[in-house]
Motif scaffolding. Sequence first.
Motif, PDB file in Angstrom:
ATOM      1  N   UNK A 183       7.129  85.857  22.132  1.00  0.00           N
ATOM      2  CA  UNK A 183       8.139  86.906  22.288  1.00  0.00           C
ATOM      3  C   UNK A 183       9.069  86.659  23.453  1.00  0.00           C
ATOM      4  N   UNK A 184       9.024  85.460  24.030  1.00  0.00           N
ATOM      5  CA  UNK A 184       9.896  85.229  25.166  1.00  0.00           C
ATOM      6  C   UNK A 184      10.523  83.845  25.031  1.00  0.00           C
ATOM      7  N   UNK A 185      11.327  83.455  26.005  1.00  0.00           N
ATOM      8  CA  UNK A 185      11.871  82.099  25.994  1.00  0.00           C
ATOM      9  C   UNK A 185      11.921  81.563  27.424  1.00  0.00           C
ATOM     10  N   UNK A 186      12.231  80.302  27.519  1.00  0.00           N
ATOM     11  CA  UNK A 186      12.161  79.631  28.803  1.00  0.00           C
ATOM     12  C   UNK A 186      13.078  80.287  29.831  1.00  0.00           C
ATOM     13  N   UNK A 187      14.266  80.729  29.374  1.00  0.00           N
ATOM     14  CA  UNK A 187      15.217  81.303  30.334  1.00  0.00           C
ATOM     15  C   UNK A 187      14.655  82.548  30.987  1.00  0.00           C
ATOM     16  N   UNK A 188      14.062  83.404  30.159  1.00  0.00           N
ATOM     17  CA  UNK A 188      13.529  84.652  30.714  1.00  0.00           C
ATOM     18  C   UNK A 188      12.361  84.371  31.662  1.00  0.00           C
ATOM     19  N   UNK A 189      11.516  83.380  31.277  1.00  0.00           N
ATOM     20  CA  UNK A 189      10.394  83.030  32.155  1.00  0.00           C
ATOM     21  C   UNK A 189      10.905  82.484  33.479  1.00  0.00           C
ATOM     22  N   UNK A 245       3.835  74.845  36.842  1.00  0.00           N
ATOM     23  CA  UNK A 245       5.143  75.380  37.187  1.00  0.00           C
ATOM     24  C   UNK A 245       6.196  74.792  36.264  1.00  0.00           C
ATOM     25  N   UNK A 246       5.732  74.205  35.168  1.00  0.00           N
ATOM     26  CA  UNK A 246       6.673  73.593  34.237  1.00  0.00           C
ATOM     27  C   UNK A 246       6.751  74.438  32.971  1.00  0.00           C
ATOM     28  N   UNK A 247       7.962  74.913  32.700  1.00  0.00           N
ATOM     29  CA  UNK A 247       8.145  75.872  31.616  1.00  0.00           C
ATOM     30  C   UNK A 247       7.793  75.307  30.247  1.00  0.00           C
ATOM     31  N   UNK A 248       8.258  74.082  29.969  1.00  0.00           N
ATOM     32  CA  UNK A 248       8.075  73.589  28.607  1.00  0.00           C
ATOM     33  C   UNK A 248       6.593  73.399  28.281  1.00  0.00           C
ATOM     34  N   UNK A 249       5.781  73.068  29.287  1.00  0.00           N
ATOM     35  CA  UNK A 249       4.348  72.912  29.042  1.00  0.00           C
ATOM     36  C   UNK A 249       3.724  74.235  28.660  1.00  0.00           C
ATOM     37  N   UNK A 250       4.141  75.240  29.418  1.00  0.00           N
ATOM     38  CA  UNK A 250       3.601  76.567  29.178  1.00  0.00           C
ATOM     39  C   UNK A 250       3.918  76.999  27.756  1.00  0.00           C
TER      40      UNK A 250
END
Lengths: 514, 349
Positions: free
Chosen positions: A233-239, A205-210
């Motif tokens: 093609x995406x970034x942390x904010x959108x995720x 559930x951690x964005x930066x790891x993903x």
Amino acid sequence: MSESEGGGEIVLALRGITKRFGPTLANERIDLTLRRGEAVALLGENGAGKTTLMNILFGQYAADEGTVEVFGRPLPPGRPRAALEAGIGMVHQHFTLAENLTVLENILLGAAPLAGLSLGRGAARARLAALSAEYGLKVEPDARVAALTVGERQRVEILKALWRDACILILDEPTAVLTPQEAEALFATLRRAAAKGLSLVFISHKLHEVMAVANRVVVLRRGRVAGAARVAETDARRLAAMMVGAEVERPVPAPRAPGEPLLSLDKVSTPPSGARPGLRRVSLDLRAGTITGLAGVSGNGQAALAALVAGAARPAEGRILLAGGREAGPGWSPRAALREGVGRVPEDRKREGVVADFTLAENAMLEEYRASPFSRFGWLSRRAARARAEALIAEHDIRCPGPEARIRLLSGGNMQKLILGRALAPGPRVILADQPARGLDVGAVAAIHAKLLAARDGGAAILLISEDLDEVMSLSDVIHVISEGRLSPPFARGEMSAAALGLRMAGEGFADAA
Amino acid sequence: MRLEPIPAPGPARRFGLPALALAATAALGSLLALIAGAEPFGVLGLIAKGAFGSKFALLETLNRATPLIFTGLAVAVAFRARLWNIGAEAQLYAGALMAVLIGAGTPAISGPFLLPFMALAAMLAGALLLLGPALLKTRLGVDEVVTTLLLNFIMLLFVSMLLEGPLKDPMGMGWPKSEALAREARLPRIVEGLRLHWGFGLALIAALLVWLLQSRTTLGFEMRAVGENSAAARYAGMPVERTIALTALLSGGLAALAGFSEVSGLKGNLTLDLSPGFGYAGVIVAMLALLHPLGVVLSALFVAGVFVGADSMSRAAGVPTYIADILLAAALLFMSLAILLTRFRVARD
């Protein structure tokens, strides 16, 4: 979704997976495909259904609907052995190693016939050495698992899966227990494994790891696929937006002037326990009308700090100061903490928060059973216990069969509402909320947060410990970061960005002998 | 195959399965009777008749049940708090020893205080005997299963030594037995002329008191909480070590009352065969009762009935009395299985 996108052959396909637990829908019509050499991250908040889905894939649960196909062949449901034989390896959140055996023995255990334990040791040792060199997983084959750090144990788990010729590796929240450095090493291993043609499913559930590990992200929310994207093609904010959806409105507490300290730690130190660091000269003020947030990667001293506040431990060095500057002294205990008006929500609610086989009524008086009206001269009043339970059920909207039901029947969220309600009932001046929302559904999280904010507005001093940085940032008036047993200076709300806090959590910016 | 927990088992499961366990026990007993060359259902009938069929049989069963209620309660209390007391046999002999030390020959005190004094002294001896293993468990982590079990042998040899030495009855014609208790040191019969002593009444009262203690008092609440989840009990501020120590005192004291009651109510002196394993049978009694103090009374009657009934059945049908041991072992196993299956269901893959 991404069926048409390039890459190798499809090694794993989940189609229409649905799983119910009683009335709750843990997974609803989930589709997921995995290609050779691909790392797919399964992203979602706690309770989104990630672990359930992986347990279905690994055969620990049988899906109510839907099929799992490995290399184009359907996997019989509910049979972990079939999953193993098909080449699926799983690294659980909680390791499944025999602590009294060595690394090599753990890897051989269950993989080789028992005779192999004594016969092929030389060959086994050579193969283990080759595997660990190939994937950069450094382990000492003859070390006892009990002596290993958490990070090393995880390497053994991964090696165990590779030993069994896994082509698909599932990792369930692999970094939850790791230090940032160990996590970095893990990511390097995973990238190397993917490059060698292994397929990975990485739950987090951690964005930066993903972003660091995966090629592709599938976001789960409330048991459904909320979206999918290629990492490039995406970034942390959108995720993040996909993850929490639009419905979650984080409450914004009104600013408030900090009050007197009601509980303080004065340069306290505690000895390390196992692989977890102890506290190193930590000073902390919990002030009236203030939520103090403690951010950090799990296992960096939060448990030791929580135990001190809860009365479950005493510092080896330093002092605990109560309201008015009184020292807590050698009599500091759970009972003393309760007497001093410390309400406690423990980290592990099933282990320390409730007695599972007791009724709600009995659990409701667990901390106050010695006092009137719950008992007089050692004689319990069942009526008072039931009345308290009924009051808690009504006030905190606890969904349950009734006050005489065993609390084990309740969902985590309802159990947590009872624990928080029990802690709030005597009107505590200090509240310890250790991972109060972990694993709860969105509704329960909102209810718990609202109660904590109401207690803050009522003048309580609250210590909020959470791994969820968003939770800490949205609720806290003051934030400390904890790393390797050290505490950062306090940051006021809005003073620090998530990125800056993240750097602190990784151990940067600490003056070592502070 | 694996086990899945059942969140809320229905009445069919909760009552049907234990009934089925008893039926399976009966079926096994019949089968064994058949193998032994007797009429299968007749043997079970003879056991029941021998246990409860006449006034004499019933009184014999009640007498036999008395020490089993005490040891069953002792085990139930301890197990409820996860204190694995396997040493009820030793505590029983400790109680019997105190009864003889105080009440044999010409007692130093006399009158109405003698019997209560004997009972209290017996309880104290049994309590202290279990306190040691309990403190070793809480302070040093020594496994109490081992210490309490081994204490049984130590106690039995100690009693043997005393009976061959200082406590030996000079008029006993060389037999290792103690002097007889004085008349006023004997528990009176409940009804004059009927062979049933007040030990049985005391056992019933003890069961009631233990039930009230566990369900209605703060101490009982602590004992149950420590047993169910000691981490949560500690976190909630309960004195876990003290609770375990108090549990040990109560459990040891209850088991010792079995010895007091056997010596003072039935035998009148102390010999090495005072207990044919009442302490160990207490584990069976407590488990069959699901550790419920009132259930202990019923299961003690059941266990005593099987023993007494098997004796008389053996005389009538020629089937060995060992069938009693098999029936009890089978009842315990089937009942354990039934209890497991009320909480878990078997899922097939």
